[in-house]
Motif scaffolding. Sequence first.
Motif, PDB file in Angstrom:
ATOM      1  N   PHE A 148     -79.227 -25.376  -4.272  1.00 41.71           N
ATOM      2  CA  PHE A 148     -80.346 -25.298  -3.782  1.00 41.71           C
ATOM      3  C   PHE A 148     -81.666 -25.914  -4.530  1.00 41.71           C
ATOM      4  N   THR A 149     -81.797 -25.968  -5.847  1.00 44.06           N
ATOM      5  CA  THR A 149     -82.435 -26.476  -6.502  1.00 44.06           C
ATOM      6  C   THR A 149     -81.431 -27.981  -7.549  1.00 44.06           C
ATOM      7  N   PRO A 150     -80.945 -29.050  -7.049  1.00 40.00           N
ATOM      8  CA  PRO A 150     -79.935 -29.972  -7.606  1.00 40.00           C
ATOM      9  C   PRO A 150     -81.042 -30.621  -8.814  1.00 40.00           C
ATOM     10  N   ASN A 151     -80.145 -30.954 -10.073  1.00 38.75           N
ATOM     11  CA  ASN A 151     -80.605 -31.430 -10.720  1.00 38.75           C
ATOM     12  C   ASN A 151     -80.010 -32.417 -10.633  1.00 38.75           C
ATOM     13  N   ARG A 152     -81.469 -33.864 -10.069  1.00 42.34           N
ATOM     14  CA  ARG A 152     -80.716 -35.060  -9.461  1.00 42.34           C
ATOM     15  C   ARG A 152     -80.415 -35.795 -10.884  1.00 42.34           C
ATOM     16  N   GLU A 153     -80.692 -35.862 -11.942  1.00 42.34           N
ATOM     17  CA  GLU A 153     -80.716 -36.648 -12.841  1.00 42.34           C
ATOM     18  C   GLU A 153     -79.118 -37.229 -13.232  1.00 42.34           C
ATOM     19  N   ILE A 154     -78.511 -35.570 -13.457  1.00 38.94           N
ATOM     20  CA  ILE A 154     -77.500 -34.880 -14.249  1.00 38.94           C
ATOM     21  C   ILE A 154     -76.258 -36.093 -12.423  1.00 38.94           C
ATOM     22  N   TRP A 155     -76.642 -35.972 -11.302  1.00 40.82           N
ATOM     23  CA  TRP A 155     -75.646 -35.991 -10.942  1.00 40.82           C
ATOM     24  C   TRP A 155     -75.512 -37.451 -10.379  1.00 40.82           C
ATOM     25  N   GLU A 156     -76.877 -38.105 -10.534  1.00 44.60           N
ATOM     26  CA  GLU A 156     -77.396 -39.911 -10.694  1.00 44.60           C
ATOM     27  C   GLU A 156     -76.229 -40.118 -11.921  1.00 44.60           C
ATOM     28  N   HIS A 157     -76.056 -39.298 -13.333  1.00 41.61           N
ATOM     29  CA  HIS A 157     -75.644 -39.563 -14.079  1.00 41.61           C
ATOM     30  C   HIS A 157     -74.019 -39.229 -13.896  1.00 41.61           C
ATOM     31  N   LEU A 158     -73.714 -38.544 -13.056  1.00 42.48           N
ATOM     32  CA  LEU A 158     -72.144 -37.967 -12.521  1.00 42.48           C
ATOM     33  C   LEU A 158     -71.438 -39.418 -11.999  1.00 42.48           C
ATOM     34  N   TRP A 159     -72.436 -39.301 -10.940  1.00 39.75           N
ATOM     35  CA  TRP A 159     -72.086 -40.134  -9.612  1.00 39.75           C
ATOM     36  C   TRP A 159     -71.967 -42.126 -10.200  1.00 39.75           C
ATOM     37  N   SER A 160     -72.339 -42.107 -11.234  1.00 41.22           N
ATOM     38  CA  SER A 160     -72.089 -43.467 -11.940  1.00 41.22           C
ATOM     39  C   SER A 160     -71.148 -43.801 -12.509  1.00 41.22           C
ATOM     40  N   THR A 161     -70.880 -42.250 -13.141  1.00 37.05           N
ATOM     41  CA  THR A 161     -70.048 -42.316 -14.460  1.00 37.05           C
ATOM     42  C   THR A 161     -68.200 -41.494 -14.064  1.00 37.05           C
ATOM     43  N   ILE A 162     -68.240 -40.415 -13.939  1.00 31.12           N
ATOM     44  CA  ILE A 162     -66.856 -40.119 -13.449  1.00 31.12           C
ATOM     45  C   ILE A 162     -66.865 -39.318 -12.664  1.00 31.12           C
ATOM     46  N   LEU A 163     -67.893 -38.871 -11.029  1.00 31.46           N
ATOM     47  CA  LEU A 163     -67.538 -38.690 -10.762  1.00 31.46           C
ATOM     48  C   LEU A 163     -66.661 -39.298  -9.605  1.00 31.46           C
ATOM     49  N   PRO A 164     -67.105 -40.828  -9.525  1.00 33.06           N
ATOM     50  CA  PRO A 164     -65.757 -41.156  -8.336  1.00 33.06           C
ATOM     51  C   PRO A 164     -63.763 -40.986  -8.636  1.00 33.06           C
ATOM     52  N   GLU A 165     -64.260 -41.309 -10.354  1.00 31.54           N
ATOM     53  CA  GLU A 165     -62.708 -40.903 -10.518  1.00 31.54           C
ATOM     54  C   GLU A 165     -61.888 -39.698 -10.021  1.00 31.54           C
ATOM     55  N   MET A 166     -62.962 -38.725 -10.303  1.00 32.80           N
ATOM     56  CA  MET A 166     -62.630 -36.846 -10.209  1.00 32.80           C
ATOM     57  C   MET A 166     -62.651 -37.164  -8.767  1.00 32.80           C
ATOM     58  N   THR A 167     -63.159 -38.135  -8.201  1.00 29.85           N
ATOM     59  CA  THR A 167     -62.897 -36.949  -6.603  1.00 29.85           C
ATOM     60  C   THR A 167     -61.809 -37.948  -5.829  1.00 29.85           C
ATOM     61  N   ARG A 168     -60.989 -38.940  -6.634  1.00 28.76           N
ATOM     62  CA  ARG A 168     -60.198 -40.193  -6.234  1.00 28.76           C
ATOM     63  C   ARG A 168     -58.361 -38.870  -6.717  1.00 28.76           C
ATOM     64  N   ASN A 169     -59.150 -38.783  -7.574  1.00 27.93           N
ATOM     65  CA  ASN A 169     -57.526 -37.657  -8.614  1.00 27.93           C
ATOM     66  C   ASN A 169     -57.514 -36.413  -7.459  1.00 27.93           C
ATOM     67  N   SER A 170     -59.064 -35.935  -7.491  1.00 28.82           N
ATOM     68  CA  SER A 170     -58.744 -34.681  -6.428  1.00 28.82           C
ATOM     69  C   SER A 170     -57.930 -34.808  -5.186  1.00 28.82           C
ATOM     70  N   ILE A 171     -58.370 -35.588  -4.566  1.00 29.88           N
ATOM     71  CA  ILE A 171     -57.577 -36.188  -3.351  1.00 29.88           C
ATOM     72  C   ILE A 171     -56.347 -36.372  -3.519  1.00 29.88           C
ATOM     73  N   MET A 172     -56.079 -36.912  -4.733  1.00 32.88           N
ATOM     74  CA  MET A 172     -54.682 -37.441  -4.766  1.00 32.88           C
ATOM     75  C   MET A 172     -53.597 -36.105  -4.723  1.00 32.88           C
ATOM     76  N   LEU A 173     -54.453 -35.132  -5.837  1.00 37.05           N
ATOM     77  CA  LEU A 173     -53.472 -33.976  -6.689  1.00 37.05           C
ATOM     78  C   LEU A 173     -53.567 -33.593  -5.426  1.00 37.05           C
ATOM     79  N   VAL A 174     -54.077 -33.194  -4.468  1.00 33.33           N
ATOM     80  CA  VAL A 174     -54.554 -32.164  -2.955  1.00 33.33           C
ATOM     81  C   VAL A 174     -53.135 -33.019  -2.075  1.00 33.33           C
ATOM     82  N   VAL A 175     -53.308 -34.287  -1.878  1.00 37.22           N
ATOM     83  CA  VAL A 175     -52.402 -34.591  -1.027  1.00 37.22           C
ATOM     84  C   VAL A 175     -50.951 -34.791  -1.409  1.00 37.22           C
TER      85      VAL A 175
END
Lengths: 555, 342
Positions: free
Chosen positions: A44-71
Amino acid sequence: MKSSSNGFIKSNRYLNWLPTLPLVPFLVALFVVLPVIVVASSLFTPNREIWEHLWSTILPEMTRNSIMLVVGVGFGTLILGVSLAWLVTAYNFPGRNTFEWLLILPMAIPTYILGFVYMATFDFAGPVQTFLRSHFDNLAWFPEIRSGGGAILVMTLVLYPYVYLLAKAGFQEQSQNYIDSARTMGYRPLKIFFKLALPLARPSIAAGVLLAIMEALTDFATVRFFNFPTFSDGILRIWHGLMDLPAASELAGLVAIFALILILGEQTLRGRSRFFQSTGKAQGISKISLNGFKAWIATLVCSLVIIISFFLPVAQLFSWTLLELGNLDANVFAVYTEFAFNSIKLSFLAAIFATAIGLILASAIRSSKSKFGFFLGKLATIGYAIPGAVIGVGIILLLSFIDHSLNEVYIWLGGTAIGLVFTGSLIGLIYAYIVRFMAVSFNSVDSSLQKIKPNVTSAARVLGANQWRVTWQIHLPLITPGIFVGFIMVFVDVMKELPVTAMLRPFGYDTLAVWVWQMAAESIWTGAALPALAIVATGLLPVYILTRVFSSSKS
Amino acid sequence: MKNFLLNKKWLILIFVVLTIAVLTTFLPTDKEEVVYVYTARHYGIEPVFIEFTNETGIVVKHTTASDAALRERIKAEGRHTNADVYITVDAGNLWLAVKDGLLRTIESSVVEKNIPANLRDPENQWFALTERVRTILYHPDRVSPEELSTYEALADPKWYGRLLMRPATHPYTQSLVASLIVAHGEEESEKIVRGWVANNPTLIDSDTRILETLAAGKGDVAIANHYYLGRLLESNPEFPVRIFWANQNVGERGAHVNITGVGVTKYSKNYQNAIRFVEWLSSPRGQKLFADSNHEFPANPTVEPHSIIAGFGSFVRDPINLTEYGRLQGAAVKLLNRVGYR
Ligand SMILES: [Fe+2]
C-alpha cells in the motif's frame, strides 16, 4: 419412528447454523494468511524510486524468466507426471509394481540438491565434460547447464512426482465401470485416456501441476545456481542487495497476486469437470497387460526417468560421501542422527497440523457453499506461492509482536519479563510450515472432496448428520487417498524446506537441510553429500510405506 | 477399510510419541553459563566454539542463517532477543546492524589492545576477526603475471571471453564495486564495470567452482577470495591456479579487503559472557583457530597467518573505511543492475 426422526432434524438445524456461515474458513484462513498480510501490507505504500529502477533494469528479464520457468516446469511435469501415472495405473508390464513407488522417489530429493549435483556433474569443470574433453577437441555442442534450460530440467525432474502422485490418486479414485464399459465398447486406449480418464482426473492433475509451478516459482536456491533470475531471486536481490525489505515484500505481494490468479484459474479448469465419485471405495481401473515390444518400452521409459532423476544423482552423492569418509569425525553419526531426528520431528508435526487444518478448511468451505468461503480457501493456500524467506519475515514480525505484547501484559500485572515465548520456538516454526504448505494439504484434500457427488453430502445432511459427522463418517473414508497424499507431500516438503527452517529454528536446532545448504553454499560437495543422502533416505521411508498402503495393485 | 483403521491407530500413536518428544525439548536445562551467537559464517566454526567452552566452561549456542535474516530476527526480537553475539562475513552487514541500532559498544581494553583501530568500528560496536582478500587469480599456462595489474584493467577488451566472476547477487561482488565507487566515483566506476560486462565474463555463484573451472581450462583470469585457493591448495598442492595481488603499484590503492566481524547485541542478556567470548576470539589462541579454520588473515597482528596463505606473499591493502561497503551497497547494486551485470 418417523416423528422422532423429524424432531431430530429440527433440533439439529440449530446446531447446524455455525458451519454454514463461512466463519470457520474465515478464522482458519485468517490464521494462515496473517503472516502474509503482515509482509504484503507494504504494497500500500510502494517505493516509486525502487520500482522505477527495477523496471528499467532487471524486472523485465525476471518476468520473462519466471514465465519461462512456469511454462517449462508446468508442461514438463504435466507430461511426465500424467503419462507415468496412467502407465502404472492402466497397464501391466515388467516391473510395474516396483516402478509404481520408485517413480515417487525423486520427490525426496530437494530441488537445490539435484541442482548442485547436476551442476557439479555437467558443468565445464564437472566429470562429464572433463571426460569428453579428453576424447573430443570441440565441445561447443555441449549444452550449458548453467542456464534456464538447466533449471527447468532439474525442477521438472524433482517436481513431476507431485503431478504423478495426484494424477495416480485421480485415476485410482475413478470408478472401474466407466473405463471398463468404454473398453468393452471397443474404444481405443488413447481415446479412453483423453476422453474419459483424463477429464475425470483433471482436478487432481491440475492441483498437482499447480503445486509444481508454485514450488518452481518460490525456489530461490536452484535458480541462483543456474544464473536464471526469477521473481523469487529478485525478492532476495532487493532485500539483501538493495537492503530494502519493504520493496522486497512489495514484489512478493505482486507475485502472490499473480499466483492467486493462477489458483483461481485452476479452479475454473476444475469447474468444467462434471464427473463425480458416488461409491465408497473405487475398485480402480483393471489393468491391461502389455506384451513384448510394448511392455519393454514401458519398462525402459520408467527406468530412464527414475535413473536420470534419482539413481544417478544418488550415486553421485554416494561417491562424494565415500571421498569424505576419511575426513569424518567419530561423532558424525551421532550428529547426523540428531539432525535426522530433528528433521523427522518437524516434518511429522507440520504434516499432522497442516493436514488437519487443510481438512477442516476444505470441508467447512464445501459445506458453506458460499463464494466468499471459496475465495477464503484459495487465499489460505497463498503461502505456497511466496518464498519461504518472506514468510519467515512475516512470522517473525507477527510472533515478536505477540511476544512483546505478552511481556508488557506480564509486567503490567506485576510480573517480570518472560522473554520470547513464540519467536524462535518450535511453535513459530510449525506455524510457518503450515502457512507455507497449506496449499499442499488443502489442495490434496479438496480435489478429492470435489469428486464426491454433492447428493452424497446432501443425503447425509437431510438425514440430520451435522457437518462434522458428514466429514468424519462420510467424506473421510472417501478422501483418504487425498489426505494421505497431502500428508506425504507436506512431510517431504518440510524435510526439504530451507529458508524458513534456517530463519526460525530454535538455538542449536539444526536440521539436515540446513546442514546441506551450509556445505553447498561453500561448494563443499563432499561434505554436503552425506546429509543430503540422509534427507533422501529419511524422506524415502514414509513415501515408501504410504505408497505401499495405497498401491493401485491392492484392492 | 480395516487397513486404513490400522494405519490411523499407528498415526495417532506416532503423533503422541512425537508430541511428547517435542514437549521434552521445552524442559528447562540445567543452569549453565552460556553465550548465544547468531552467525552468518558457518564454515569451520564449531571446533572454535568447542575450544572456547573447554577453556572457559561457557557453552556457545549458535544458530546460522543469512545475514539479512539474522538482522531482521534480532531487530524484531528487540529487547527480549536471545542473541548475545552477531558474527557476519561482510563489513556492510555490520554497518547495517549499527545503523539499525542492534549492537552496543564493546567495552574491553583487551579487544582494543588486540585489534588495530582500522579494523574496529569507531565506536567499538564491532571489530574484525579476520581479513579476506578479493583479488585476481590466473592460470599460469595462459596468463603471465606481467599482463595483470588492477581490477580496473580487467575492463580492457583483451580479456574478452577470458574472465570468470561471481554474480551481482553476492555481497563479494557488491563490496568490490562499492570500493570502486569510493576510489573513482559512480560515473567512472560504471564505465569500469561496463567494461567487465562487455568482456562477457562467465558468472559462477561459487568461488570454489570459479577456480575449478579456471583450472579445467575455461577462462584465464578470475576474481575470487584468496582463501578459496588456500582451501584448494590444502587438498591438492599442485592445484594449477596462481594468486595475483591486485592494485599494488605505486599510486594504486591496494587489494580489496573485507572482514569477518563480530558485534555484541544491544540487548544481550549474557553480556559478561559475550565480552569474554569476543575477547577470547581476539586473543592469539582464538585468532589462530578462527583464522586458520578458513585460511583467512588474523586481525590480530601478533598472530601468524596459516602457512599456505603466508606463502601468497605480502601485499598492500586498500585503506578504505570498511563501513563504506554498507553505506554504498545499495548504490553498487543499482550500478550493477544498470550495466546489466547479473
Ligand atoms: Fe566465502
